[in-house]
Design a protein around this motif. Sequence first.
Motif, mmCIF file in Angstrom:
data_model
loop_
_atom_site.group_PDB
_atom_site.id
_atom_site.type_symbol
_atom_site.label_atom_id
_atom_site.label_comp_id
_atom_site.label_asym_id
_atom_site.label_seq_id
_atom_site.Cartn_x
_atom_site.Cartn_y
_atom_site.Cartn_z
ATOM 1 N N VAL A 119 11.777 -0.207 18.712
ATOM 2 C CA VAL A 119 11.894 0.848 17.690
ATOM 3 C C VAL A 119 11.033 0.405 16.498
ATOM 4 O O VAL A 119 11.454 -0.431 15.694
ATOM 5 C CB VAL A 119 13.364 1.021 17.226
ATOM 6 C CG1 VAL A 119 13.469 2.186 16.249
ATOM 7 C CG2 VAL A 119 14.288 1.227 18.422
ATOM 8 N N ASP A 120 9.831 0.946 16.395
ATOM 9 C CA ASP A 120 8.877 0.486 15.367
ATOM 10 C C ASP A 120 9.376 0.859 13.972
ATOM 11 O O ASP A 120 9.370 2.037 13.594
ATOM 12 C CB ASP A 120 7.512 1.144 15.635
ATOM 13 C CG ASP A 120 6.476 0.750 14.584
ATOM 14 O OD1 ASP A 120 6.780 -0.110 13.730
ATOM 15 O OD2 ASP A 120 5.364 1.314 14.623
ATOM 16 N N MET A 121 9.781 -0.155 13.211
ATOM 17 C CA MET A 121 10.378 0.116 11.900
ATOM 18 C C MET A 121 9.393 -0.077 10.751
ATOM 19 O O MET A 121 9.787 -0.014 9.582
ATOM 20 C CB MET A 121 11.610 -0.776 11.693
ATOM 21 C CG MET A 121 12.768 -0.417 12.598
ATOM 22 S SD MET A 121 13.347 1.286 12.370
ATOM 23 C CE MET A 121 14.070 1.182 10.761
ATOM 24 N N GLY A 122 8.131 -0.320 11.056
ATOM 25 C CA GLY A 122 7.116 -0.375 10.006
ATOM 26 C C GLY A 122 7.375 -1.490 9.001
ATOM 27 O O GLY A 122 7.727 -2.618 9.364
ATOM 28 N N TYR A 123 7.228 -1.115 7.733
ATOM 29 C CA TYR A 123 7.253 -2.102 6.640
ATOM 30 C C TYR A 123 8.359 -1.760 5.655
ATOM 31 O O TYR A 123 8.883 -0.648 5.646
ATOM 32 C CB TYR A 123 5.910 -2.059 5.894
ATOM 33 C CG TYR A 123 4.751 -2.462 6.763
ATOM 34 C CD1 TYR A 123 4.307 -3.778 6.795
ATOM 35 C CD2 TYR A 123 4.119 -1.521 7.576
ATOM 36 C CE1 TYR A 123 3.258 -4.154 7.609
ATOM 37 C CE2 TYR A 123 3.060 -1.893 8.392
ATOM 38 C CZ TYR A 123 2.631 -3.204 8.402
ATOM 39 O OH TYR A 123 1.600 -3.568 9.210
ATOM 40 N N CYS A 124 8.655 -2.729 4.775
ATOM 41 C CA CYS A 124 9.509 -2.436 3.631
ATOM 42 C C CYS A 124 8.672 -1.721 2.574
ATOM 43 O O CYS A 124 7.444 -1.767 2.580
ATOM 44 C CB CYS A 124 10.112 -3.717 3.069
ATOM 45 S SG CYS A 124 11.409 -4.375 4.125
ATOM 46 N N HIS A 125 9.361 -1.051 1.677
ATOM 47 C CA HIS A 125 8.705 -0.247 0.637
ATOM 48 C C HIS A 125 8.382 -1.132 -0.571
ATOM 49 O O HIS A 125 9.261 -1.835 -1.068
ATOM 50 C CB HIS A 125 9.683 0.869 0.243
ATOM 51 C CG HIS A 125 9.058 1.984 -0.522
ATOM 52 N ND1 HIS A 125 8.673 1.865 -1.840
ATOM 53 C CD2 HIS A 125 8.745 3.240 -0.141
ATOM 54 C CE1 HIS A 125 8.161 3.009 -2.234
ATOM 55 N NE2 HIS A 125 8.189 3.868 -1.229
ATOM 56 N N LEU A 126 7.125 -1.095 -0.996
ATOM 57 C CA LEU A 126 6.763 -1.866 -2.199
ATOM 58 C C LEU A 126 7.653 -1.426 -3.367
ATOM 59 O O LEU A 126 8.009 -0.253 -3.422
ATOM 60 C CB LEU A 126 5.292 -1.627 -2.559
ATOM 61 C CG LEU A 126 4.248 -2.192 -1.579
ATOM 62 C CD1 LEU A 126 2.838 -1.783 -2.026
ATOM 63 C CD2 LEU A 126 4.356 -3.704 -1.465
ATOM 64 N N PRO A 127 8.014 -2.312 -4.268
ATOM 65 C CA PRO A 127 7.537 -3.685 -4.437
ATOM 66 C C PRO A 127 8.158 -4.730 -3.510
ATOM 67 O O PRO A 127 7.901 -5.921 -3.699
ATOM 68 C CB PRO A 127 7.875 -3.999 -5.898
ATOM 69 C CG PRO A 127 9.000 -3.096 -6.241
ATOM 70 C CD PRO A 127 8.859 -1.876 -5.398
ATOM 71 N N LYS A 174 14.100 -5.151 10.282
ATOM 72 C CA LYS A 174 13.080 -4.214 10.778
ATOM 73 C C LYS A 174 12.268 -4.842 11.911
ATOM 74 O O LYS A 174 12.002 -4.203 12.932
ATOM 75 C CB LYS A 174 12.152 -3.790 9.631
ATOM 76 C CG LYS A 174 12.823 -2.797 8.692
ATOM 77 C CD LYS A 174 11.894 -2.276 7.619
ATOM 78 C CE LYS A 174 12.551 -1.075 6.929
ATOM 79 N NZ LYS A 174 11.725 -0.468 5.896
ATOM 80 N N LEU A 175 11.891 -6.100 11.723
ATOM 81 C CA LEU A 175 11.081 -6.765 12.753
ATOM 82 C C LEU A 175 11.865 -6.927 14.053
ATOM 83 O O LEU A 175 11.311 -6.806 15.153
ATOM 84 C CB LEU A 175 10.606 -8.126 12.236
ATOM 85 C CG LEU A 175 9.483 -8.060 11.194
ATOM 86 C CD1 LEU A 175 9.300 -9.409 10.503
ATOM 87 C CD2 LEU A 175 8.171 -7.599 11.833
ATOM 88 N N MET A 176 13.160 -7.202 13.947
ATOM 89 C CA MET A 176 13.971 -7.351 15.165
ATOM 90 C C MET A 176 14.017 -6.031 15.926
ATOM 91 O O MET A 176 13.906 -6.003 17.160
ATOM 92 C CB MET A 176 15.391 -7.821 14.814
ATOM 93 C CG MET A 176 15.447 -9.280 14.326
ATOM 94 S SD MET A 176 17.086 -9.761 13.736
ATOM 95 C CE MET A 176 17.960 -10.002 15.294
ATOM 96 N N LYS A 234 2.488 1.301 5.841
ATOM 97 C CA LYS A 234 1.981 0.318 4.865
ATOM 98 C C LYS A 234 1.837 0.910 3.472
ATOM 99 O O LYS A 234 1.951 0.214 2.465
ATOM 100 C CB LYS A 234 0.628 -0.227 5.353
ATOM 101 C CG LYS A 234 0.715 -1.686 5.671
ATOM 102 C CD LYS A 234 -0.619 -2.299 5.996
ATOM 103 C CE LYS A 234 -0.402 -3.806 6.006
ATOM 104 N NZ LYS A 234 -1.427 -4.531 6.693
ATOM 105 N N SER A 235 1.598 2.232 3.413
ATOM 106 C CA SER A 235 1.411 2.833 2.093
ATOM 107 C C SER A 235 2.704 3.447 1.556
ATOM 108 O O SER A 235 2.686 4.193 0.576
ATOM 109 C CB SER A 235 0.301 3.881 2.143
ATOM 110 O OG SER A 235 0.652 4.886 3.069
#
Length: 289
Positions: A261-269, A253-255, A14-15
């Motif tokens: 395979v935990d792909m977490g989040y996209c990178h801000l922004p 990523k969600l798929m 998330k960060s």
Amino acid sequence: MANLITALLVPFDKSGQLMEESLRKIVEYNISENNVDGLYVGGSTGENFMLDTATKKNIFRIVKEVAEDRVELIAQVGSLNIYEAKELAAYVVNELGYSKISSVTPFYYKFDFEEIKNYYFEIVKDVETELIVYSIPALTGVNFSEDQFGELFANPKITGVKYTAGDFYLMERLRSRFPNKLMYSGFDEMLLPAAAVGIDGAIGSTFNVNAKRARQILEAVEQNDFVTARKLQAETNDLIQKILDNGLYNTLKLMLTEKGVDMGYCHLPMKHYTDNQVKVAQKLVKDYM
Ligand code: SI3
């Protein structure tokens, strides 16, 4: 037959920190489950242009550690900072042993062709490798003519192009005029027409989740079975359309997360995903994977 090369997704928490173990898993997943022939590392799909140099190097290193020599690795090193591009090129080639580098055309400023040509020649000057020009006019605003490609290809270290555009006339002209240069297609939704023109490989983000169908399209074209190829491309495009409507990188990523395979989040922004995007991605996994 043309090679199938996944444009590698990169997992972030998330960060915005790299999730190293998940990166190892997505590399392994592409090699052992998707059976792809190669990985394109540090491209648009890798959210690369938002990352610092140390993180880029860390990603290149981990990917090589997991993949070893099992598949071809192409490192996208292009950057608006040409000195960073040169540093990354030297790192992946001399220290990690990547077989090819690739570089996006310099973007944001309206560089003229001479400046762009100098950029490419400078990147390959001090490193013994092959470079694939990453041409993606829709995102960079940089369009090359056939002759300009010819000027770039005159440098023997510039051995091909990742052609992410829908101009199949230009693609065919390049294919015919430069038969010894490598042609990689970049738009997965246009894999069939690109394969019909004649490509050495396809590099795509959706191969992370749709490699099997993409491979079947290439096989059908190889066998001149265009009825099957069209059916597979139509199914693929139904999927890609739904992925694009739900947000490209978040959905991919969600798929994969849904597949374990935990792909977490996209990178801000870039935005973090919503509950509704999760639901859509889960349904896509059920319907298409
Ligand atoms: O640099 C890269 O990660 C790519 O290879 C990108 C690849 O061409 C993808 N383009 C982008 C901008 O993501 C495509 O695979 C694209 O996602 C797909 O065709 C859906 O439009």
